[in-house]
Design an enzyme around this catalytic site. Structure first.
Site, PDB file in Angstrom:
ATOM      1  CE  LYS A  82      -4.056  -1.983   2.187  1.00 22.24           C
ATOM      2  NZ  LYS A  82      -4.972  -1.965   3.352  1.00 22.24           N
ATOM      3  CB  VAL A 106       4.494   1.219  13.161  1.00 23.58           C
ATOM      4  CG1 VAL A 106       4.882   2.253  14.205  1.00 23.58           C
ATOM      5  CG2 VAL A 106       4.520   1.839  11.774  1.00 23.58           C
ATOM      6  CB  THR A 130      -0.525   0.754  15.670  1.00 24.32           C
ATOM      7  OG1 THR A 130      -0.422  -0.610  15.274  1.00 24.32           O
ATOM      8  CG2 THR A 130       0.565   1.550  14.972  1.00 24.32           C
ATOM      9  CB  CYS A 182     -13.202  -2.117   8.926  1.00 26.60           C
ATOM     10  SG  CYS A 182     -13.267  -0.422   9.472  1.00 26.60           S
ATOM     11  CB  CYS A 243      -0.269  12.826  29.004  1.00 27.48           C
ATOM     12  SG  CYS A 243      -1.816  12.607  29.880  1.00 27.48           S
TER      13      CYS A 243
HETATM   14 ZN   LIG Z   1      -2.894  10.673  29.173  1.00 24.78          ZN
END
Ligand SMILES: [Zn+2]
Length: 337
Positions: A82, A106, A130, A182, A243
């Protein structure tokens, strides 16, 4: 810069010539060049971004053509990767964009290098394994991350910006998705176009220095059953390992490296989870596979070539391939993360 090519975009007052110049100096990474990724790349290349890096591990198949707009029947016949097929089409559209096409999986091993020099990452993948990896690397390296997902007629998208918004992991905890993909419940093409176009709109705002107009929500909608919702970003989850505590679990080897080739058996074993709910998976796969259930395992035959054998302890045998990347791709498509 070719002024005629971009004249309509430069007439648009939030972008102007200065925004166009900013775009020409950007480098963007798109991971996954399938349904979402092809639409994203098409818009980005036409808009005149400077450099585009695309990564995808799969080959073009006939069942892709219904929605993956950069591919055609010749690509299916030639079984082109692709990433390569996409680069060929995109280069014909705008030769000024420098496009780097990589045929690869990846993983935590190559994601540092793939994001080198990248201004923004767009998610064109179909799986949360991913996505968590992209989310982790983006927050570690301070790169905005555009998330997009679509299943059936439902879409979902958000742009996460390190130090400004929560991250994907704050909003979608691992294991909280319903496992629908899908490949198990289908998808309609317009829903794909809408999600990916929204991803590109937010990317353009960010890259042209129009941050004051960013939407700042997790948007969900269903174009068939007619509803939509914008969830204002909540505060980051104070325990979020991406985070907040900055542990970046998806970047660690122990949680990855789960594929083993079972030599001589044309089988790859993937051991990603501690436990599998066989009943849920049986329901998920029942319409597309022939199912055999015993007290010890669930066997799902997808077609002549591919069979999954799923054990309650979390192991999955992908029978019909010795290629780890192919096995991982099939796992993500049918079993989900
Ligand atoms: Zn977070």
């Amino acid at each position: 810069m070719n002024r005629e090519r971009y004249s309509r975009q430069m007439l648009f007052s939030p972008i102007k010539e200065s925004g166009q110049e900013l775009l020409a100096n950007c480098t963007v990474l798109v991971v996954g060049v399938g349904a979402l990724g092809t639409v994203i790349c098409n818009h980005l290349v036409r808009s005149g971004i400077g450099r585009l890096r695309i990564v995808d591990r799969d080959y073009v198949e006939l069942s892709n053509l219904q929605r993956q707009m950069l591919f055609d029947e010749n690509d299916v016949r030639d079984a082109l990767p692709k990433a390569i097929a996409a680069k060929r089409k995109l280069s014909k559209t705008n030769r000024d964009v420098h496009i780097e096409a990589l045929v690869d999986n990846v993983t935590y091993e190559n994601i540092e290098e793939l994001t080198e020099g990248i201004d923004l990452v767009l998610d064109g993948t179909d799986n949360f394994t991913t996505r968590y990896l992209l989310n982790d690397i983006c927050f570690k390296k301070n790169i905005p991350f555009s998330y997009g997902g679509v299943v059936g007629s439902r879409g979902m998208t958000a742009l996460f910006i390190p130090n400004e918004t929560p991250c994907l992991r704050c909003i979608a905890k691992p294991g909280s998705d319903d496992g629908q993909t899908c490949d198990t419940v289908g998808v309609i093409s317009p829903a794909v176009d809408i999600v990916s176009s929204m991803q590109v709109v937010e990317a353009l705002k960010y890259l042209t220095n129009n941050k004051q107009n960013l939407r700042g929500t997790l948007k969900t909608f269903d174009v068939w059953f007619n509803n939509q919702y914008d969830m204002k970003f909540p505060k980051p989850d104070s325990n979020c390992p991406t985070c907040q505590t900055k542990e970046y679990p998806a970047l660690k080897k122990s949680l990855q490296d789960q594929e083993t080739v079972l030599c001589g058996r044309n089988t790859v074993q993937i051991h990603q989870k501690e436990k599998m709910e066989l009943t849920r998976l049986e329901n998920q796969l029942t319409n597309i596979a022939s199912i055999q259930r015993t007290p010890f395992l669930l066997k799902a035959r997808i077609n002549e070539d591919i069979t999954f054998v799923i054990f309650p302890d979390g192991r999955v045998l992908v029978q019909g391939t010795e290629d780890k990347i192919n096995a991982r791709s099939l796992y993500d498509r049918y079993i989900g993360s």
